[in-house]
Design a protein around this motif. Structure first.
Motif, PDB file in Angstrom:
ATOM      1  N   LEU A   7     -70.328   7.811  29.015  1.00 51.35           N
ATOM      2  CA  LEU A   7     -70.576   6.724  30.266  1.00 51.35           C
ATOM      3  C   LEU A   7     -71.444   5.631  29.532  1.00 51.35           C
ATOM      4  N   ARG A   8     -72.227   5.641  28.858  1.00 52.24           N
ATOM      5  CA  ARG A   8     -73.175   4.959  28.372  1.00 52.24           C
ATOM      6  C   ARG A   8     -72.920   3.577  28.093  1.00 52.24           C
ATOM      7  N   PRO A   9     -71.799   3.367  27.494  1.00 56.36           N
ATOM      8  CA  PRO A   9     -71.217   1.751  27.293  1.00 56.36           C
ATOM      9  C   PRO A   9     -71.034   0.975  28.468  1.00 56.36           C
ATOM     10  N   TRP A  42     -73.399   5.551  38.146  1.00 58.93           N
ATOM     11  CA  TRP A  42     -74.381   6.636  37.942  1.00 58.93           C
ATOM     12  C   TRP A  42     -73.970   7.747  38.843  1.00 58.93           C
ATOM     13  N   VAL A  43     -73.630   7.494  39.802  1.00 59.41           N
ATOM     14  CA  VAL A  43     -73.095   8.482  40.753  1.00 59.41           C
ATOM     15  C   VAL A  43     -72.136   9.396  40.365  1.00 59.41           C
ATOM     16  N   GLU A  44     -71.089   8.895  39.735  1.00 60.34           N
ATOM     17  CA  GLU A  44     -69.992   9.719  39.175  1.00 60.34           C
ATOM     18  C   GLU A  44     -70.363  10.469  37.971  1.00 60.34           C
ATOM     19  N   TYR A  45     -71.587   9.830  37.226  1.00 59.64           N
ATOM     20  CA  TYR A  45     -71.967  10.542  35.993  1.00 59.64           C
ATOM     21  C   TYR A  45     -72.883  12.016  36.610  1.00 59.64           C
ATOM     22  N   PHE A  46     -73.520  11.861  37.700  1.00 61.55           N
ATOM     23  CA  PHE A  46     -74.412  13.128  38.137  1.00 61.55           C
ATOM     24  C   PHE A  46     -73.354  13.942  39.033  1.00 61.55           C
ATOM     25  N   ASP A  47     -72.219  13.561  39.481  1.00 59.46           N
ATOM     26  CA  ASP A  47     -71.352  14.369  40.242  1.00 59.46           C
ATOM     27  C   ASP A  47     -70.321  14.897  39.369  1.00 59.46           C
ATOM     28  N   HIS A  48     -70.153  14.592  38.015  1.00 60.98           N
ATOM     29  CA  HIS A  48     -69.351  14.999  37.239  1.00 60.98           C
ATOM     30  C   HIS A  48     -69.435  16.593  37.204  1.00 60.98           C
ATOM     31  N   TYR A  53     -77.719  20.728  32.801  1.00 63.63           N
ATOM     32  CA  TYR A  53     -79.147  20.168  32.927  1.00 63.63           C
ATOM     33  C   TYR A  53     -79.416  19.344  31.713  1.00 63.63           C
ATOM     34  N   TYR A  54     -78.701  19.705  30.555  1.00 60.87           N
ATOM     35  CA  TYR A  54     -79.114  18.544  29.445  1.00 60.87           C
ATOM     36  C   TYR A  54     -78.516  17.123  29.779  1.00 60.87           C
ATOM     37  N   ASN A  55     -77.410  17.194  30.316  1.00 60.42           N
ATOM     38  CA  ASN A  55     -76.963  15.823  30.332  1.00 60.42           C
ATOM     39  C   ASN A  55     -77.581  15.280  31.779  1.00 60.42           C
ATOM     40  N   TYR A  56     -77.901  16.028  32.498  1.00 62.02           N
ATOM     41  CA  TYR A  56     -79.024  15.607  33.787  1.00 62.02           C
ATOM     42  C   TYR A  56     -80.260  15.015  33.232  1.00 62.02           C
ATOM     43  N   ARG A  57     -80.669  15.688  32.042  1.00 59.97           N
ATOM     44  CA  ARG A  57     -81.989  15.178  31.590  1.00 59.97           C
ATOM     45  C   ARG A  57     -81.995  13.860  30.914  1.00 59.97           C
ATOM     46  N   LEU A  58     -80.965  13.680  30.124  1.00 65.33           N
ATOM     47  CA  LEU A  58     -80.572  12.448  29.530  1.00 65.33           C
ATOM     48  C   LEU A  58     -80.256  11.138  30.469  1.00 65.33           C
ATOM     49  N   GLY A  59     -79.580  11.605  31.573  1.00 66.28           N
ATOM     50  CA  GLY A  59     -79.321  10.484  32.442  1.00 66.28           C
ATOM     51  C   GLY A  59     -80.399  10.218  33.171  1.00 66.28           C
ATOM     52  N   ALA A  60     -81.302  11.309  33.463  1.00 68.25           N
ATOM     53  CA  ALA A  60     -82.464  11.157  34.361  1.00 68.25           C
ATOM     54  C   ALA A  60     -83.661  10.086  33.361  1.00 68.25           C
ATOM     55  N   MET A  78     -78.282  12.968  41.900  1.00 66.26           N
ATOM     56  CA  MET A  78     -79.168  13.703  41.274  1.00 66.26           C
ATOM     57  C   MET A  78     -79.690  14.910  41.794  1.00 66.26           C
ATOM     58  N   LEU A  79     -80.031  14.976  42.995  1.00 64.17           N
ATOM     59  CA  LEU A  79     -80.351  16.029  43.764  1.00 64.17           C
ATOM     60  C   LEU A  79     -79.390  17.060  44.048  1.00 64.17           C
ATOM     61  N   TYR A  80     -78.089  16.647  44.302  1.00 68.91           N
ATOM     62  CA  TYR A  80     -76.977  17.629  44.129  1.00 68.91           C
ATOM     63  C   TYR A  80     -76.450  18.361  43.148  1.00 68.91           C
ATOM     64  N   ALA A  81     -76.707  17.336  41.950  1.00 67.97           N
ATOM     65  CA  ALA A  81     -76.680  17.923  40.650  1.00 67.97           C
ATOM     66  C   ALA A  81     -77.509  18.960  40.370  1.00 67.97           C
ATOM     67  N   CYS A  82     -78.885  18.826  40.749  1.00 64.80           N
ATOM     68  CA  CYS A  82     -79.920  19.859  40.835  1.00 64.80           C
ATOM     69  C   CYS A  82     -79.655  21.227  41.349  1.00 64.80           C
ATOM     70  N   ARG A  83     -78.915  21.100  42.628  1.00 67.08           N
ATOM     71  CA  ARG A  83     -78.381  22.293  43.284  1.00 67.08           C
ATOM     72  C   ARG A  83     -77.307  22.930  42.683  1.00 67.08           C
ATOM     73  N   ARG A  84     -76.698  22.286  41.918  1.00 64.38           N
ATOM     74  CA  ARG A  84     -75.363  22.503  41.436  1.00 64.38           C
ATOM     75  C   ARG A  84     -75.697  23.522  40.174  1.00 64.38           C
ATOM     76  N   PHE A  85     -76.799  23.325  39.437  1.00 62.62           N
ATOM     77  CA  PHE A  85     -77.253  24.173  38.346  1.00 62.62           C
ATOM     78  C   PHE A  85     -78.532  24.848  38.745  1.00 62.62           C
ATOM     79  N   ASN A  86     -78.863  24.841  40.066  1.00 63.56           N
ATOM     80  CA  ASN A  86     -79.752  25.897  40.717  1.00 63.56           C
ATOM     81  C   ASN A  86     -81.124  25.584  39.920  1.00 63.56           C
TER      82      ASN A  86
END
Length: 140
Positions: A7-9, A42-48, A53-60, A78-86
């Motif tokens: 997603l970075r490019p 970015w929404v697509e990135y975090f909802d993927h 958690y690793y990808n979340y940290r890179l994106g954040a 981002m907050l829903y991603a945090c819930r997804r991996f608890n």
């Protein structure tokens, strides 16, 4: 290939300014991304579903190091991603970073938190003020 690299490019195309002359570059320059496209990426990135958690940290890290204040829908993802991996600490740190990102602009912070209020209620996450994380201890 990691999710962030894929997603970075798309995310950094708007920030890259190439100074190659037209004679050296025969291809037409890429059109700059609109703000809505960046927010949607970015929404697509975090909802993927592969965003762990690793990808979340890179994106954040990339998101909060940018000069742009993102729309609340990105922070919601981002907050829903945090819930997804608890991961409650990651959610609280996200809220702390949102507060730091707004800086001295209390009106902007209040607007972002107003937009995130239904999400916080849905997830059962307290605000930074509820947890007293906004108070800085200077005395030991």
């Amino acid at each position: 290939m990691s999710l962030f690299r894929a997603l970075r490019p798309a995310l950094t195309a708007q920030t890259r300014r190439l100074t190659v002359s037209a004679s050296l570059n025969s291809a037409a320059p890429a059109a700059p991304l609109r703000r809505d496209d960046v927010m949607a990426a970015w929404v697509e990135y975090f909802d993927h579903p592969d965003c762990d958690y690793y990808n979340y940290r890179l994106g954040a890290q990339h998101l909060f190091s940018d000069d742009l204040l993102f729309d609340p829908v990105v922070y919601q993802a981002m907050l829903y991603a945090c819930r997804r991996f608890n991961n409650f600490p990651a959610a609280m740190r996200t809220l702390e970073l949102i507060r730091l990102k707004c800086g001295d602009r209390e009106d902007v912070y209040d607007w972002v938190m107003q937009e995130l209020a239904p999400t916080l209620e849905d997830l059962g996450i307290p605000t930074v003020e509820d947890m007293n994380l906004h108070i800085v201890e200077t005395e030991l």
